[in-house]
Design a protein around this motif. Structure first.
Motif, PDB file in Angstrom:
ATOM      1  N   GLN A  61       0.831  -1.210   0.000  1.00  0.00           N
ATOM      2  CA  GLN A  61       0.000   0.000   0.000  1.00  0.00           C
ATOM      3  C   GLN A  61       0.867   1.262   0.000  1.00  0.00           C
ATOM      4  N   ARG A  62       1.958   1.239   0.737  1.00  0.00           N
ATOM      5  CA  ARG A  62       2.872   2.396   0.779  1.00  0.00           C
ATOM      6  C   ARG A  62       3.533   2.638  -0.575  1.00  0.00           C
ATOM      7  N   GLN A  63       3.803   1.560  -1.310  1.00  0.00           N
ATOM      8  CA  GLN A  63       4.523   1.678  -2.581  1.00  0.00           C
ATOM      9  C   GLN A  63       3.622   2.057  -3.758  1.00  0.00           C
ATOM     10  N   ILE A  64       2.303   2.061  -3.534  1.00  0.00           N
ATOM     11  CA  ILE A  64       1.364   2.406  -4.603  1.00  0.00           C
ATOM     12  C   ILE A  64       0.583   3.641  -4.160  1.00  0.00           C
ATOM     13  N   PRO A  65       1.076   4.820  -4.514  1.00  0.00           N
ATOM     14  CA  PRO A  65       0.414   6.059  -4.081  1.00  0.00           C
ATOM     15  C   PRO A  65      -1.027   6.144  -4.570  1.00  0.00           C
ATOM     16  N   GLY A  66      -1.911   6.542  -3.652  1.00  0.00           N
ATOM     17  CA  GLY A  66      -3.292   6.791  -4.017  1.00  0.00           C
ATOM     18  C   GLY A  66      -4.239   5.606  -3.900  1.00  0.00           C
ATOM     19  N   ILE A  67      -3.720   4.404  -3.694  1.00  0.00           N
ATOM     20  CA  ILE A  67      -4.611   3.246  -3.593  1.00  0.00           C
ATOM     21  C   ILE A  67      -5.130   3.138  -2.165  1.00  0.00           C
ATOM     22  N   SER A  68      -6.436   2.967  -2.037  1.00  0.00           N
ATOM     23  CA  SER A  68      -7.032   2.825  -0.711  1.00  0.00           C
ATOM     24  C   SER A  68      -6.851   1.393  -0.213  1.00  0.00           C
ATOM     25  N   GLN A  69      -7.022   1.213   1.075  1.00  0.00           N
ATOM     26  CA  GLN A  69      -6.911  -0.126   1.659  1.00  0.00           C
ATOM     27  C   GLN A  69      -7.956  -1.046   1.032  1.00  0.00           C
ATOM     28  N   ARG A  70      -9.166  -0.538   0.865  1.00  0.00           N
ATOM     29  CA  ARG A  70     -10.245  -1.333   0.275  1.00  0.00           C
ATOM     30  C   ARG A  70      -9.928  -1.740  -1.162  1.00  0.00           C
ATOM     31  N   MET A  71      -9.439  -0.786  -1.962  1.00  0.00           N
ATOM     32  CA  MET A  71      -9.156  -1.092  -3.363  1.00  0.00           C
ATOM     33  C   MET A  71      -7.985  -2.056  -3.486  1.00  0.00           C
ATOM     34  N   LEU A  72      -6.981  -1.916  -2.637  1.00  0.00           N
ATOM     35  CA  LEU A  72      -5.862  -2.853  -2.657  1.00  0.00           C
ATOM     36  C   LEU A  72      -6.337  -4.249  -2.275  1.00  0.00           C
ATOM     37  N   THR A  73      -7.185  -4.336  -1.260  1.00  0.00           N
ATOM     38  CA  THR A  73      -7.731  -5.623  -0.842  1.00  0.00           C
ATOM     39  C   THR A  73      -8.509  -6.277  -1.980  1.00  0.00           C
ATOM     40  N   LEU A  74      -9.384  -5.516  -2.633  1.00  0.00           N
ATOM     41  CA  LEU A  74     -10.171  -6.058  -3.752  1.00  0.00           C
ATOM     42  C   LEU A  74      -9.279  -6.490  -4.911  1.00  0.00           C
ATOM     43  N   THR A  75      -8.292  -5.676  -5.226  1.00  0.00           N
ATOM     44  CA  THR A  75      -7.385  -5.984  -6.333  1.00  0.00           C
ATOM     45  C   THR A  75      -6.603  -7.259  -6.035  1.00  0.00           C
ATOM     46  N   LEU A  76      -6.074  -7.371  -4.829  1.00  0.00           N
ATOM     47  CA  LEU A  76      -5.315  -8.570  -4.458  1.00  0.00           C
ATOM     48  C   LEU A  76      -6.196  -9.817  -4.455  1.00  0.00           C
ATOM     49  N   ARG A  77      -7.427  -9.690  -3.946  1.00  0.00           N
ATOM     50  CA  ARG A  77      -8.347 -10.839  -3.949  1.00  0.00           C
ATOM     51  C   ARG A  77      -8.626 -11.311  -5.373  1.00  0.00           C
ATOM     52  N   ASN A  78      -8.892 -10.351  -6.257  1.00  0.00           N
ATOM     53  CA  ASN A  78      -9.178 -10.707  -7.648  1.00  0.00           C
ATOM     54  C   ASN A  78      -7.972 -11.334  -8.331  1.00  0.00           C
ATOM     55  N   LEU A  79      -6.790 -10.800  -8.061  1.00  0.00           N
ATOM     56  CA  LEU A  79      -5.577 -11.362  -8.656  1.00  0.00           C
ATOM     57  C   LEU A  79      -5.281 -12.755  -8.100  1.00  0.00           C
ATOM     58  N   GLU A  80      -5.556 -12.953  -6.821  1.00  0.00           N
ATOM     59  CA  GLU A  80      -5.381 -14.281  -6.225  1.00  0.00           C
ATOM     60  C   GLU A  80      -6.404 -15.254  -6.834  1.00  0.00           C
TER      61      GLU A  80
END
Length: 124
Positions: free
Chosen positions: A48-67
């Motif tokens: 999350q720190r390395q991707i400026p502007g991404i919210s915790q929720r959006m990172l969680t959704l993105t990671l779930r979908n990629l998994e």
């Protein structure tokens, strides 16, 4: 006949599956997450720190979908507190070369695209 049209005819789904996969890969955050994970396993907060502007929720959704799609693996380490790391799978790593090629194409064509946009807007 284009390879895309040929593939759609063989599959008989009109390109539905291919479009769904491309929608996932080409969304706003996926390529940034994949590019960041190309460096190796990363913890959620570091990602999350390395991707400026991404919210915790959006990172969680993105990671779930990629998994779910088999591009990212999630490893939970039995520690207190639990440590969770994300990494690219072999399929996820195979996305890096085409993503770099697409980014290179975009970089190479920015001046032409910007000029075309300006000309289009000038028409009124």
């Amino acid at each position: 006949m284009s390879e895309y049209r040929h593939t759609c005819m063989i599959r008989g789904d009109g390109g539905r599956v291919i479009r769904a996969i491309l929608d996932r890969i080409c969304n706003k955050w996926t390529l940034l997450v994949v590019a960041t994970l190309d460096q190796g396993s990363v913890r959620f907060t570091d990602l999350q720190r390395q991707i400026p502007g991404i919210s915790q929720r959006m990172l969680t959704l993105t990671l779930r979908n990629l998994e779910r799609d088999g591009l990212v693996s999630r490893t939970v380490h039995a520690e207190v507190p639990p440590r969770v790391e994300y990494a690219l799978t072999p399929t996820g790593k195979s996305l890096i070369p085409p993503a770099l090629a697409l980014a290179g194409w975009a970089t190479e064509h920015v001046p032409h695209i910007e000029a075309s946009r300006e000309a289009y807007e000038a028409k009124g």
